[in-house]
Motif scaffolding. Structure first.
Motif, mmCIF file in Angstrom:
data_model
loop_
_atom_site.group_PDB
_atom_site.id
_atom_site.type_symbol
_atom_site.label_atom_id
_atom_site.label_comp_id
_atom_site.label_asym_id
_atom_site.label_seq_id
_atom_site.Cartn_x
_atom_site.Cartn_y
_atom_site.Cartn_z
ATOM 1 N N SER A 67 0.843 -1.193 0.000
ATOM 2 C CA SER A 67 0.000 0.000 0.000
ATOM 3 C C SER A 67 0.881 1.247 0.000
ATOM 4 N N PRO A 68 0.939 1.940 -1.128
ATOM 5 C CA PRO A 68 1.738 3.166 -1.183
ATOM 6 C C PRO A 68 1.115 4.302 -0.374
ATOM 7 N N ARG A 69 -0.234 4.279 -0.273
ATOM 8 C CA ARG A 69 -0.965 5.343 0.412
ATOM 9 C C ARG A 69 -2.116 4.739 1.217
ATOM 10 N N THR A 70 -2.676 5.552 2.116
ATOM 11 C CA THR A 70 -3.823 5.087 2.891
ATOM 12 C C THR A 70 -5.097 5.069 2.046
ATOM 13 N N ALA A 71 -5.196 5.961 1.067
ATOM 14 C CA ALA A 71 -6.340 6.018 0.151
ATOM 15 C C ALA A 71 -5.814 6.327 -1.243
ATOM 16 N N LEU A 72 -6.590 6.002 -2.249
ATOM 17 C CA LEU A 72 -6.121 6.048 -3.629
ATOM 18 C C LEU A 72 -5.442 7.360 -4.025
ATOM 19 N N SER A 73 -6.128 8.467 -3.969
ATOM 20 C CA SER A 73 -5.495 9.708 -4.426
ATOM 21 C C SER A 73 -5.322 10.744 -3.327
ATOM 22 N N THR A 74 -6.113 10.653 -2.275
ATOM 23 C CA THR A 74 -6.071 11.690 -1.244
ATOM 24 C C THR A 74 -5.422 11.225 0.051
ATOM 25 N N GLY A 75 -5.045 9.970 0.117
ATOM 26 C CA GLY A 75 -4.492 9.431 1.354
ATOM 27 C C GLY A 75 -3.060 9.872 1.607
ATOM 28 N N ARG A 76 -2.660 9.692 2.854
ATOM 29 C CA ARG A 76 -1.277 10.030 3.199
ATOM 30 C C ARG A 76 -0.348 8.904 2.755
ATOM 31 N N ARG A 77 0.909 9.243 2.570
ATOM 32 C CA ARG A 77 1.913 8.262 2.150
ATOM 33 C C ARG A 77 2.061 7.195 3.227
ATOM 34 N N LEU A 78 2.087 5.934 2.812
ATOM 35 C CA LEU A 78 2.191 4.831 3.755
ATOM 36 C C LEU A 78 3.437 3.974 3.478
ATOM 37 N N GLN A 79 3.598 3.497 2.249
ATOM 38 C CA GLN A 79 4.736 2.692 1.813
ATOM 39 C C GLN A 79 4.972 1.483 2.723
ATOM 40 N N GLN A 80 3.920 0.665 2.864
ATOM 41 C CA GLN A 80 3.991 -0.527 3.695
ATOM 42 C C GLN A 80 3.428 -1.738 2.962
ATOM 43 N N PHE A 81 3.949 -2.908 3.327
ATOM 44 C CA PHE A 81 3.285 -4.149 2.971
ATOM 45 C C PHE A 81 2.187 -4.318 4.005
ATOM 46 N N THR A 82 0.966 -4.591 3.553
ATOM 47 C CA THR A 82 -0.170 -4.492 4.474
ATOM 48 C C THR A 82 -1.006 -5.759 4.628
ATOM 49 N N ALA A 83 -0.908 -6.704 3.727
ATOM 50 C CA ALA A 83 -1.742 -7.910 3.840
ATOM 51 C C ALA A 83 -1.066 -9.066 3.118
ATOM 52 N N LEU A 84 -1.537 -10.269 3.456
ATOM 53 C CA LEU A 84 -0.977 -11.507 2.922
ATOM 54 C C LEU A 84 -2.117 -12.497 2.731
ATOM 55 N N GLY A 85 -2.219 -13.060 1.530
ATOM 56 C CA GLY A 85 -3.316 -13.988 1.279
ATOM 57 C C GLY A 85 -2.994 -15.019 0.226
ATOM 58 N N VAL A 86 -3.984 -15.883 -0.007
ATOM 59 C CA VAL A 86 -3.882 -16.965 -0.986
ATOM 60 C C VAL A 86 -5.136 -16.948 -1.852
ATOM 61 N N ARG B 103 -13.019 -9.613 -9.759
ATOM 62 C CA ARG B 103 -12.342 -9.923 -8.499
ATOM 63 C C ARG B 103 -11.899 -11.375 -8.486
ATOM 64 N N ARG B 104 -11.015 -11.688 -7.525
ATOM 65 C CA ARG B 104 -10.638 -13.070 -7.210
ATOM 66 C C ARG B 104 -10.860 -13.296 -5.724
ATOM 67 N N ARG B 105 -11.334 -14.478 -5.388
ATOM 68 C CA ARG B 105 -11.559 -14.828 -3.981
ATOM 69 C C ARG B 105 -10.225 -15.152 -3.317
ATOM 70 N N MET B 106 -10.082 -14.686 -2.079
ATOM 71 C CA MET B 106 -8.842 -14.845 -1.325
ATOM 72 C C MET B 106 -9.158 -15.232 0.119
ATOM 73 N N THR B 107 -8.220 -15.923 0.744
ATOM 74 C CA THR B 107 -8.212 -16.020 2.199
ATOM 75 C C THR B 107 -7.000 -15.233 2.662
ATOM 76 N N PHE B 108 -7.122 -14.613 3.820
ATOM 77 C CA PHE B 108 -6.074 -13.748 4.336
ATOM 78 C C PHE B 108 -5.577 -14.249 5.675
ATOM 79 N N GLU B 109 -4.287 -14.105 5.891
ATOM 80 C CA GLU B 109 -3.679 -14.400 7.189
ATOM 81 C C GLU B 109 -3.732 -13.150 8.050
#
Length: 151
Positions: A46-65, A84-90
């Motif tokens: 996630s580069p930002r908290t929201a698409l165009s108006t969010g603050r800079r984040l630059q974090q890995f935020t989720a993990l799934g299959v 979309r694709r269905r995912m499960t998340f850790e």
């Protein structure tokens, strides 16, 4: 054999996907999603908290299959369909990208490290995926705030 992916999505969209058990890519198009297979691993950046108006984040935020065989379509608002694709998340804790840059083989130039992430959804080597997945899991083990739920 499983393949491994990074999907660059703002945090607000990651959270919607985790809550709903899905992922999207390419502004709702199916092109890149068709490359995924059941059992493929995915890390979310996630580069930002929201698409165009969010603050800079630059974090890995989720993990799934990926847990389905084909993309499916949903109406996100009247007349607008997204794939979309269905995912499960850790359950994981977000981690900053910068400390991981030296171990990521897909990052050729640490000065311009963000360029690969601009592709949106892209395939990465297993070693890169495992390095990021391990960092995300380690953070969750340290009682940090977490995203996702164990299957």
């Amino acid at each position: 054999m499983a393949r491994y992916w990074i999907n660059s999505i703002s945090l607000d969209h990651v959270l919607l996907g985790v809550e709903g058990g899905f992922t999207q890519a390419g502004h709702g198009r199916d092109t890149r999603l068709r490359r995924l297979s059941r059992g493929d691993g995915m890390v979310f950046y996630s580069p930002r908290t929201a698409l165009s108006t969010g603050r800079r984040l630059q974090q890995f935020t989720a993990l799934g299959v990926v847990v389905d065989d084909e993309p499916y379509q949903v109406e996100v608002r009247e007349g607008l369909l997204h794939w979309r694709r269905r995912m499960t998340f850790e359950q994981v804790a977000p981690v900053p990208v910068r400390p991981l840059l030296p171990v990521l083989g897909f990052v050729d130039d640490e000065e311009h490290w963000g360029l690969p992430f601009r592709r949106g959804l892209f395939e990465v080597p297993a070693g890169d995926f495992n390095a990021v997945a391990g960092a995300l899991r380690d953070g969750a083990a340290d009682d940090a705030p977490v995203i996702g739920a164990r299957a």
